[in-house]
Design a protein around this motif. Structure first.
Motif, PDB file in Angstrom:
ATOM      1  N   LEU A 162      25.557   1.511-187.374  1.00  0.00           N
ATOM      2  CA  LEU A 162      24.990   0.328-187.114  1.00  0.00           C
ATOM      3  C   LEU A 162      23.274   0.749-186.690  1.00  0.00           C
ATOM      4  O   LEU A 162      23.368  -0.197-185.689  1.00  0.00           O
ATOM      5  N   THR A 163      22.464   1.286-186.327  1.00  0.00           N
ATOM      6  CA  THR A 163      21.193   1.286-185.938  1.00  0.00           C
ATOM      7  C   THR A 163      20.769   0.221-186.510  1.00  0.00           C
ATOM      8  O   THR A 163      20.600  -0.238-187.320  1.00  0.00           O
ATOM      9  N   SER A 164      18.880  -0.127-185.561  1.00  0.00           N
ATOM     10  CA  SER A 164      18.573  -1.080-185.962  1.00  0.00           C
ATOM     11  C   SER A 164      17.121  -0.833-186.312  1.00  0.00           C
ATOM     12  O   SER A 164      15.754  -1.233-185.712  1.00  0.00           O
ATOM     13  N   LEU A 165      16.941   0.086-186.956  1.00  0.00           N
ATOM     14  CA  LEU A 165      15.407   1.482-186.767  1.00  0.00           C
ATOM     15  C   LEU A 165      14.895   1.327-188.110  1.00  0.00           C
ATOM     16  O   LEU A 165      15.297   1.184-188.640  1.00  0.00           O
ATOM     17  N   ARG A 166      13.932   0.900-187.763  1.00  0.00           N
ATOM     18  CA  ARG A 166      12.732   0.926-189.549  1.00  0.00           C
ATOM     19  C   ARG A 166      12.994   2.718-190.039  1.00  0.00           C
ATOM     20  O   ARG A 166      12.898   2.587-191.022  1.00  0.00           O
ATOM     21  N   LYS A 167      12.748   3.705-189.250  1.00  0.00           N
ATOM     22  CA  LYS A 167      12.652   4.646-189.853  1.00  0.00           C
ATOM     23  C   LYS A 167      13.431   5.672-188.937  1.00  0.00           C
ATOM     24  O   LYS A 167      13.161   5.967-187.926  1.00  0.00           O
ATOM     25  N   ASP A 168      14.658   6.149-190.383  1.00  0.00           N
ATOM     26  CA  ASP A 168      15.048   7.399-189.641  1.00  0.00           C
ATOM     27  C   ASP A 168      15.437   8.397-190.648  1.00  0.00           C
ATOM     28  O   ASP A 168      16.568   8.342-191.506  1.00  0.00           O
ATOM     29  N   ASN A 169      15.285   8.987-190.680  1.00  0.00           N
ATOM     30  CA  ASN A 169      15.352  10.433-191.365  1.00  0.00           C
ATOM     31  C   ASN A 169      16.096  11.271-191.228  1.00  0.00           C
ATOM     32  O   ASN A 169      16.136  12.720-191.302  1.00  0.00           O
ATOM     33  N   THR A 170      17.449  11.488-190.283  1.00  0.00           N
ATOM     34  CA  THR A 170      18.046  12.346-189.629  1.00  0.00           C
ATOM     35  C   THR A 170      19.044  12.666-190.703  1.00  0.00           C
ATOM     36  O   THR A 170      20.422  12.344-190.515  1.00  0.00           O
ATOM     37  N   GLY A 171      18.473  12.990-191.836  1.00  0.00           N
ATOM     38  CA  GLY A 171      20.013  13.733-192.810  1.00  0.00           C
ATOM     39  C   GLY A 171      20.199  12.624-194.067  1.00  0.00           C
ATOM     40  O   GLY A 171      19.311  11.802-194.431  1.00  0.00           O
ATOM     41  N   TYR A 172      21.498  12.848-194.417  1.00  0.00           N
ATOM     42  CA  TYR A 172      21.150  12.080-195.524  1.00  0.00           C
ATOM     43  C   TYR A 172      21.878  10.751-195.259  1.00  0.00           C
ATOM     44  O   TYR A 172      22.462   9.789-193.969  1.00  0.00           O
ATOM     45  N   ASP A 173      21.127   9.659-195.768  1.00  0.00           N
ATOM     46  CA  ASP A 173      20.937   8.193-195.362  1.00  0.00           C
ATOM     47  C   ASP A 173      22.276   7.661-195.850  1.00  0.00           C
ATOM     48  O   ASP A 173      23.080   7.145-197.135  1.00  0.00           O
ATOM     49  N   LEU A 174      23.679   8.110-194.903  1.00  0.00           N
ATOM     50  CA  LEU A 174      25.231   7.189-195.373  1.00  0.00           C
ATOM     51  C   LEU A 174      25.201   6.229-195.841  1.00  0.00           C
ATOM     52  O   LEU A 174      25.975   5.395-196.749  1.00  0.00           O
ATOM     53  N   LYS A 175      24.327   5.250-195.111  1.00  0.00           N
ATOM     54  CA  LYS A 175      24.713   3.480-195.388  1.00  0.00           C
ATOM     55  C   LYS A 175      24.832   3.236-196.956  1.00  0.00           C
ATOM     56  O   LYS A 175      25.378   2.264-197.624  1.00  0.00           O
ATOM     57  N   GLN A 176      23.686   3.659-197.368  1.00  0.00           N
ATOM     58  CA  GLN A 176      23.394   3.414-199.431  1.00  0.00           C
ATOM     59  C   GLN A 176      24.617   3.707-200.284  1.00  0.00           C
ATOM     60  O   GLN A 176      24.737   3.055-201.245  1.00  0.00           O
ATOM     61  N   LEU A 177      25.468   4.672-199.893  1.00  0.00           N
ATOM     62  CA  LEU A 177      26.530   4.831-200.422  1.00  0.00           C
ATOM     63  C   LEU A 177      27.571   3.936-200.317  1.00  0.00           C
ATOM     64  O   LEU A 177      27.861   3.608-201.424  1.00  0.00           O
ATOM     65  N   PHE A 178      27.356   2.787-199.345  1.00  0.00           N
ATOM     66  CA  PHE A 178      27.954   1.803-199.140  1.00  0.00           C
ATOM     67  C   PHE A 178      27.562   0.233-199.410  1.00  0.00           C
ATOM     68  O   PHE A 178      27.975  -0.293-200.379  1.00  0.00           O
ATOM     69  N   ILE A 179      26.121   0.532-200.082  1.00  0.00           N
ATOM     70  CA  ILE A 179      25.395  -0.482-200.097  1.00  0.00           C
ATOM     71  C   ILE A 179      25.875  -0.441-202.217  1.00  0.00           C
ATOM     72  O   ILE A 179      25.608   0.017-202.361  1.00  0.00           O
ATOM     73  N   GLY A 180      26.087  -1.185-202.530  1.00  0.00           N
ATOM     74  CA  GLY A 180      27.015  -1.643-203.789  1.00  0.00           C
ATOM     75  C   GLY A 180      28.184  -0.990-203.929  1.00  0.00           C
ATOM     76  O   GLY A 180      28.497  -0.248-205.396  1.00  0.00           O
ATOM     77  N   SER A 181      28.660  -0.273-203.441  1.00  0.00           N
ATOM     78  CA  SER A 181      30.198  -0.174-203.420  1.00  0.00           C
ATOM     79  C   SER A 181      31.306  -0.777-203.589  1.00  0.00           C
ATOM     80  O   SER A 181      32.409  -0.204-204.021  1.00  0.00           O
ATOM     81  N   GLU A 182      31.488  -1.531-203.882  1.00  0.00           N
ATOM     82  CA  GLU A 182      31.867  -2.983-204.421  1.00  0.00           C
ATOM     83  C   GLU A 182      32.939  -2.886-203.650  1.00  0.00           C
ATOM     84  O   GLU A 182      34.087  -2.519-204.440  1.00  0.00           O
ATOM     85  N   GLY A 183      33.422  -2.395-202.336  1.00  0.00           N
ATOM     86  CA  GLY A 183      34.916  -2.297-201.694  1.00  0.00           C
ATOM     87  C   GLY A 183      35.475  -0.955-201.853  1.00  0.00           C
ATOM     88  O   GLY A 183      36.249  -0.827-201.488  1.00  0.00           O
ATOM     89  N   THR A 184      34.707  -0.084-202.792  1.00  0.00           N
ATOM     90  CA  THR A 184      35.988   0.917-203.212  1.00  0.00           C
ATOM     91  C   THR A 184      35.943   2.100-202.487  1.00  0.00           C
ATOM     92  O   THR A 184      36.376   3.288-202.578  1.00  0.00           O
ATOM     93  N   LEU A 185      34.948   2.188-201.226  1.00  0.00           N
ATOM     94  CA  LEU A 185      34.740   3.548-200.522  1.00  0.00           C
ATOM     95  C   LEU A 185      34.744   3.358-199.616  1.00  0.00           C
ATOM     96  O   LEU A 185      34.973   4.505-198.789  1.00  0.00           O
ATOM     97  N   GLY A 186      34.604   1.467-199.039  1.00  0.00           N
ATOM     98  CA  GLY A 186      34.942   1.399-197.681  1.00  0.00           C
ATOM     99  C   GLY A 186      34.746   0.135-197.609  1.00  0.00           C
ATOM    100  O   GLY A 186      34.578  -0.357-198.623  1.00  0.00           O
TER     101      GLY A 186
END
Ligand code: FAD
Ligand code: MLT
Ligand code: ZN
Length: 475
Positions: free
Chosen positions: A193-217
């Motif tokens: 739950l970060t509030s950073l505009r820029k954060d390239n610390t590896g894979y952008d995990l939140k993207q997995l859950f955006i559009g995952s329609e309740g199937t991953l978490g």
């Protein structure tokens, strides 16, 4: 309704027992709903096209409670269906069988708002319209707006990666969501739950859950970047003589309005007929085959008005537009927007709705509607086209008195094959949910489908999270 129509078989999950109910009652005391009357609405989707038979709905208030619930369900092999405002269009938010409904309705707290950066952090169950009101009072706007704003939850919006009416200006939630807190299938809390505009610390995990329609978490909290509220907003509602003119108007509009353009929506004459018939909304311009709604948002009223009048002069003078009306005050702006936003509601009052949400190349976007109208003839009540033209997103809807397998057979796979030939998407913004899960192969290669299955297996090895949704049925 659901099982018969879609021939789906229950997977071997456990059935909720009295002991389970007692255990869940300890996790969310007083918030375990088993009253059949109260369970009626959450078992049926907004379009009333699918129905589940869940006997339990839970109303957690905190991420910890969600974590306890999932840990317990994982352990007991109980399936779960996450639910926000239940406004989804693809049958994703309602259970298919007896999955436990986990509702975010009581997770409606704003955590923080930063009035310099515009970063809003809130729980997943906040209603979009309430968030809008909150940030607008502080001089900002939520970068997302849609017709379901009065009911949909921000968590549901993120889970579906909803597009909506401001996409043209502010882009996808994939860009504006800065961080998420998610509870994984086994109850682990993933705090990104970060509030950073820029954060390239590896894979952008939140993207997995955006559009995952309740199937991953289960998304429990969202951090989202809100842009400043534009001080000058104008809406023009125009009539066009043909679809070619709609496209030309769009090109002219982009060229002449440039950075102040914030929405370009279209609807056809059939849509206008339906909002008139079912909602008694009057057409504000001369009757035309097509209508476009253009919104500008900027910081200088005079500057924007000047640009807009130059544009209107041009399109009216060249015959691209035959009639138009302009609104600058809130009340009239709202009235013009209602004509476009309430098409969904008018359609649902017209009968059974076959709903398609497609991304198509702009120059072919309306061909499918004309083609289908000819193909269906009197078998359909109405065949309509509307949508987010500026984003290449067509909403093609067909209504009929009642569901008919033969009409469905005429529509599918025809619509999907047509879309695939144009290399379009079979779901531009609504997701796949229950109703579209078996058609994603029209828009993604087998290798992508396989990777999706692998990710699902990694994050939810028992498959308890929103089963029968998003991923194709394995045959
Ligand atoms: P629900 O319908 O409750 O759930 C949708 C999906 O997300 C389900 O799969 C559910 O399991 C999952 N989910 C919900 N909450 C969570 C959570 N916290 N964690 C994990 N998974 C979760 N969509 C657009 O993209 N653009 C539009 O312009 C648009 N306009 C609409 C207009 C109307 C009138 C209506 C009725 C719908 C419209 N929609 C639009 C559909 C859109 O998908 C939803 O309105 C919205 O994004 C869903 O939010 P919700 O809270 O109702 O989610
Ligand atoms: C819209 O743009 O109105 C929504 O996506 C809902 C719909 O497609 O009917
Ligand atoms: Zn839409």
């Amino acid at each position: 309704l659901t099982r018969e129509r879609y021939s789906v078989r229950r997977l071997p999950f456990s059935v909720v027992s009295e002991d389970d109910l007692a255990a869940l009652e300890r996790i969310v005391p007083g918030r375990v709903i088993t009253d059949p009357e109260e369970l009626e609405a959450p078992n049926v989707d907004w379009l009333r096209t699918v129905r589940g038979s869940s006997k339990v709905l839970l109303r957690p208030r905190t991420s910890q409670e969600v974590a306890h619930i999932l840990r317990y369900c994982h352990e007991r092999n109980l399936a779960v269906s996450p639910q926000g405002g239940n406004t989804g269009m693809v049958g994703g938010s309602t259970p298919v069988f007896d999955e436990i409904i986990v509702s975010t309705a009581l997770m409606n707290q704003i955590v923080s708002f930063h009035n310099v950066s515009g970063v809003l952090v809130c729980q997943a169950g906040c209603v979009l319209e309430e968030l809008s009101r909150y940030v607008e009072e502080r001089g900002f706007v939520v970068p997302l707006d849609l017709g379901a704003k009065g009911s949909c939850h921000i968590g549901g919006n993120v889970a579906t990666n909803a597009g909506g009416l401001r996409f043209l200006r502010y882009g996808s939630l994939r860009g504006t969501v800065l961080g998420l807190e998610v509870v994984l299938a086994n109850g682990t809390i993933l705090n990104c739950l970060t509030s950073l505009r820029k954060d390239n610390t590896g894979y952008d995990l939140k993207q997995l859950f955006i559009g995952s329609e309740g199937t991953l978490g289960v998304i429990t909290a969202v951090s989202i970047l809100c842009p400043p509220k534009p001080s000058a907003v104008n809406v023009a509602f125009l009539g066009c003589p043909g679809f070619a003119e709609v496209l030309q108007t769009f090109c002219t509009c982009r060229g002449m309005l440039g950075e102040i353009l914030s929405a370009f929506e279209f609807m056809d004459a059939e849509c206008m007929k339906l909002v008139g018939l079912h909602l008694h909304l009057a057409c504000p311009v001369q009757e035309s085959p097509f209508y476009v709604l253009i919104e500008t948002s900027g910081s200088g009223a005079g500057h924007d008005a000047e640009k807009l009048s130059g544009f209107l002069e041009q399109v009216l003078g060249s015959g691209l537009v035959t009639d138009g009306t302009l609104a600058t005050d809130q009340r009239r702006i709202k009235m013009l927007w209602a004509l476009r936003e309430r098409i969904t509601e008018a359609l649902s009052r017209d009968g059974y709705v076959y709903k398609y949400d497609l991304s198509l190349p702009l120059d072919r976007l309306y061909d499918l509607v004309s083609d289908l109208r000819a193909r269906l003839g009197l078998h359909a009540k109405h065949v309509v086209g509307y949508g987010h033209l500026g984003d290449g997103n067509l909403h093609l809807n067909v209504t009929a008195e009642a569901f008919s397998p033969s009409l469905l057979g005429t529509l599918e796979p025809y619509v999907y094959e047509w879309t695939a030939r144009q290399r379009g998407s079979v779901s531009a913004e609504h997701g796949l949910g229950f109703k579209k899960k078996d058609v994603l192969g029209y828009s993604k290669p087998p290798e992508a489908l396989q990777l999706m299955q692998q990710l699902k297996a990694l994050l939810d090895p028992k498959g308890i999270l929103n089963p029968y949704k998003t991923l194709p049925t394995r045959t």
